[in-house]
Design a protein around this motif. Structure first.
Motif, PDB file in Angstrom:
ATOM      1  N   ILE A 184     -64.813 -32.768 -42.939  1.00 29.49           N
ATOM      2  CA  ILE A 184     -64.917 -31.374 -43.695  1.00 29.49           C
ATOM      3  C   ILE A 184     -63.900 -30.480 -43.362  1.00 29.49           C
ATOM      4  O   ILE A 184     -64.014 -29.989 -41.971  1.00 29.49           O
ATOM      5  N   ALA A 185     -63.123 -30.153 -44.125  1.00 32.56           N
ATOM      6  CA  ALA A 185     -61.923 -29.181 -43.939  1.00 32.56           C
ATOM      7  C   ALA A 185     -62.576 -27.623 -44.283  1.00 32.56           C
ATOM      8  O   ALA A 185     -61.844 -26.827 -43.540  1.00 32.56           O
ATOM      9  N   ALA A 186     -63.431 -27.429 -45.139  1.00 30.35           N
ATOM     10  CA  ALA A 186     -63.887 -26.141 -45.413  1.00 30.35           C
ATOM     11  C   ALA A 186     -65.394 -26.293 -45.741  1.00 30.35           C
ATOM     12  O   ALA A 186     -65.482 -27.104 -46.410  1.00 30.35           O
ATOM     13  N   ASN A 187     -66.184 -25.259 -45.279  1.00 28.10           N
ATOM     14  CA  ASN A 187     -67.548 -25.028 -45.734  1.00 28.10           C
ATOM     15  C   ASN A 187     -67.875 -23.706 -46.203  1.00 28.10           C
ATOM     16  O   ASN A 187     -68.516 -22.855 -45.428  1.00 28.10           O
ATOM     17  N   PRO A 188     -67.356 -23.234 -47.371  1.00 28.19           N
ATOM     18  CA  PRO A 188     -67.455 -21.801 -47.635  1.00 28.19           C
ATOM     19  C   PRO A 188     -68.747 -21.259 -47.619  1.00 28.19           C
ATOM     20  O   PRO A 188     -69.185 -19.913 -47.463  1.00 28.19           O
ATOM     21  N   LYS A 189     -69.928 -22.077 -47.887  1.00 27.28           N
ATOM     22  CA  LYS A 189     -71.235 -21.688 -47.774  1.00 27.28           C
ATOM     23  C   LYS A 189     -71.895 -21.834 -46.581  1.00 27.28           C
ATOM     24  O   LYS A 189     -73.083 -21.506 -46.460  1.00 27.28           O
ATOM     25  N   ASN A 190     -71.221 -22.256 -45.638  1.00 21.93           N
ATOM     26  CA  ASN A 190     -71.686 -22.740 -44.489  1.00 21.93           C
ATOM     27  C   ASN A 190     -73.133 -23.679 -44.389  1.00 21.93           C
ATOM     28  O   ASN A 190     -74.081 -23.214 -43.679  1.00 21.93           O
ATOM     29  N   LEU A 191     -72.759 -24.409 -45.142  1.00 18.45           N
ATOM     30  CA  LEU A 191     -73.897 -25.553 -45.650  1.00 18.45           C
ATOM     31  C   LEU A 191     -74.580 -26.018 -44.244  1.00 18.45           C
ATOM     32  O   LEU A 191     -73.608 -26.467 -43.453  1.00 18.45           O
ATOM     33  N   ARG A 192     -75.661 -26.261 -44.173  1.00 20.22           N
ATOM     34  CA  ARG A 192     -76.262 -27.114 -42.971  1.00 20.22           C
ATOM     35  C   ARG A 192     -76.774 -28.354 -43.441  1.00 20.22           C
ATOM     36  O   ARG A 192     -77.646 -28.290 -44.347  1.00 20.22           O
ATOM     37  N   ILE A 193     -75.850 -29.451 -43.009  1.00 18.83           N
ATOM     38  CA  ILE A 193     -76.163 -30.757 -43.712  1.00 18.83           C
ATOM     39  C   ILE A 193     -76.902 -31.664 -42.662  1.00 18.83           C
ATOM     40  O   ILE A 193     -76.577 -31.659 -41.569  1.00 18.83           O
ATOM     41  N   LYS A 194     -77.978 -31.876 -43.168  1.00 18.44           N
ATOM     42  CA  LYS A 194     -79.160 -32.506 -42.377  1.00 18.44           C
ATOM     43  C   LYS A 194     -78.930 -34.304 -42.802  1.00 18.44           C
ATOM     44  O   LYS A 194     -78.920 -34.552 -44.090  1.00 18.44           O
ATOM     45  N   GLU A 195     -78.915 -35.045 -41.937  1.00 16.78           N
ATOM     46  CA  GLU A 195     -78.736 -36.739 -42.218  1.00 16.78           C
ATOM     47  C   GLU A 195     -79.824 -37.323 -41.731  1.00 16.78           C
ATOM     48  O   GLU A 195     -80.193 -37.254 -40.721  1.00 16.78           O
ATOM     49  N   VAL A 196     -80.446 -38.047 -42.592  1.00 17.58           N
ATOM     50  CA  VAL A 196     -81.707 -38.732 -42.560  1.00 17.58           C
ATOM     51  C   VAL A 196     -81.550 -40.329 -43.018  1.00 17.58           C
ATOM     52  O   VAL A 196     -80.523 -40.400 -43.949  1.00 17.58           O
ATOM     53  N   GLU A 197     -82.308 -41.046 -42.734  1.00 18.72           N
ATOM     54  CA  GLU A 197     -82.088 -42.504 -43.306  1.00 18.72           C
ATOM     55  C   GLU A 197     -82.576 -42.460 -44.858  1.00 18.72           C
ATOM     56  O   GLU A 197     -83.130 -41.447 -45.185  1.00 18.72           O
ATOM     57  N   GLY A 198     -81.725 -43.131 -45.528  1.00 15.18           N
ATOM     58  CA  GLY A 198     -81.550 -43.156 -46.896  1.00 15.18           C
ATOM     59  C   GLY A 198     -83.135 -42.916 -47.664  1.00 15.18           C
ATOM     60  O   GLY A 198     -83.341 -42.260 -48.840  1.00 15.18           O
ATOM     61  N   VAL A 199     -84.132 -43.846 -47.240  1.00 12.84           N
ATOM     62  CA  VAL A 199     -85.361 -43.889 -47.968  1.00 12.84           C
ATOM     63  C   VAL A 199     -86.114 -42.533 -47.595  1.00 12.84           C
ATOM     64  O   VAL A 199     -87.093 -42.389 -48.447  1.00 12.84           O
ATOM     65  N   GLN A 200     -85.384 -41.757 -46.746  1.00 13.97           N
ATOM     66  CA  GLN A 200     -86.487 -40.671 -46.351  1.00 13.97           C
ATOM     67  C   GLN A 200     -85.814 -39.222 -46.992  1.00 13.97           C
ATOM     68  O   GLN A 200     -86.398 -38.160 -46.944  1.00 13.97           O
ATOM     69  N   VAL A 201     -84.773 -39.519 -47.919  1.00 15.03           N
ATOM     70  CA  VAL A 201     -83.958 -38.222 -48.100  1.00 15.03           C
ATOM     71  C   VAL A 201     -84.835 -37.224 -49.426  1.00 15.03           C
ATOM     72  O   VAL A 201     -85.043 -36.166 -49.059  1.00 15.03           O
ATOM     73  N   VAL A 202     -85.683 -38.069 -50.232  1.00 16.96           N
ATOM     74  CA  VAL A 202     -86.499 -37.253 -51.110  1.00 16.96           C
ATOM     75  C   VAL A 202     -87.673 -36.598 -50.441  1.00 16.96           C
ATOM     76  O   VAL A 202     -87.965 -35.660 -51.085  1.00 16.96           O
TER      77      VAL A 202
END
Length: 282
Positions: A184-202
């Motif tokens: 990621i080169a720029a994150n203007p909204k300063n998003l906090r990105i959380k990564e989880v196992e795919g089946v857990q996203v929803v």
């Protein structure tokens, strides 16, 4: 359970036929016909297919109930709770094929798990989008918002690229084939990105501002599947494929189901049942 139900039914039919056989000749003929029908059912070739979600399971159920009998097939669905076991189960020959992954995911699994897999027909695209219970548009996403995306290599890349396509982040120009948060080169909204196992996203949708998920998965969770930023349905490389172990792709039962999965009746079923949330690609 289906196999048990079949044998109980078959046994009941055979017993009734034998009772009637002692009464008259027509009943004997009926008994022979019944026995012949049972014999034909017993000759169905069983194919075990691994899935991780109800969509592929429902499509396989439709094929089994409407098309498989004509090919002498019986489809047994084996469900898994993660995205690794359906491929290791192929390696261990617990199942004959699986129906849960697209080709990029499969290609990465081949490298990670050291399994030789083969993708046969691709069937449908599960379109990806940005979903929230509270936000209605990308413009409403606040500073420091939290977003949940899948953590596997392929769908992490796919999710980050969708964020970039909607102007929420910018990726480095020299980014690798599969991007991560390091790209990621720029994150203007300063998003906090959380990564989880795919089946857990929803499941995270109540705890974050928005998620990157498929429209159908969101709908199945009882959430209105209106996306703030959906990817194009034209990118067929993410369409789910019917996959088996290399060396088994020419087995008769695998080729039969492979053909049935792209039958026009399956396309009609997908269009009618999912109303654009899934896109048939054949």
């Amino acid at each position: 359970m289906n196999t048990r139900r079949f044998f109980l039914t078959a046994l009941g039919s055979l017993t009734a036929s034998l009772i009637f056989a002692s009464c008259s000749q027509p009943a004997t003929q009926e008994s022979n016909n019944s026995t012949q029908t049972i014999s034909q059912k017993e000759q169905k070739e069983i194919i075990k297919v691994g899935v991780t979600g109800v969509v592929s399971q429902d499509i396989l159920k439709f094929v089994n109930n409407n098309l498989a009998a004509a090919e002498g097939l019986e489809i047994q669905v084996v469900t898994f709770n993660d995205w690794i076991q359906p491929n290791t189960a192929l390696r261990d020959k617990v199942i004959d094929a699986n129906f849960f992954q697209h080709r990029p995911f499969m290609n990465n699994a081949v490298k990670e798990l050291k399994i030789n897999l083969v993708a046969l027909n691709t069937v449908y695209l599960n379109t990806l989008g940005l979903f929230s219970k509270n936000l209605k548009s990308v413009g409403e996403i606040p500073q420091n918002a939290t977003v949940t995306i899948a953590n596997d290599v392929i769908n992490n890349d796919r999710g980050l690229r969708l964020l970039a396509a909607n102007g929420l982040i910018k990726l480095k120009e020299n980014a690798p084939q599969f991007v991560t948060r390091r790209d990621i080169a720029a994150n203007p909204k300063n998003l906090r990105i959380k990564e989880v196992e795919g089946v857990q996203v929803v499941r995270a949708i109540n705890d974050v501002d928005f998620i990157v998920s498929s429209a159908q998965t969101v709908a199945l969770a009882g959430i209105e599947p209106n996306s703030m930023g959906q990817e194009t349905a034209k990118d067929k490389k993410y369409a789910l494929a019917f996959v088996t172990l290399q060396g088994r792709e020419n087995e008769a039962k695998i080729q039969k189901l492979n053909k049935l999965l792209v039958d026009p009746k399956v396309k009609d079923f997908i269009n009618q049942e999912y109303k654009g949330r899934l896109v048939p690609v054949f």
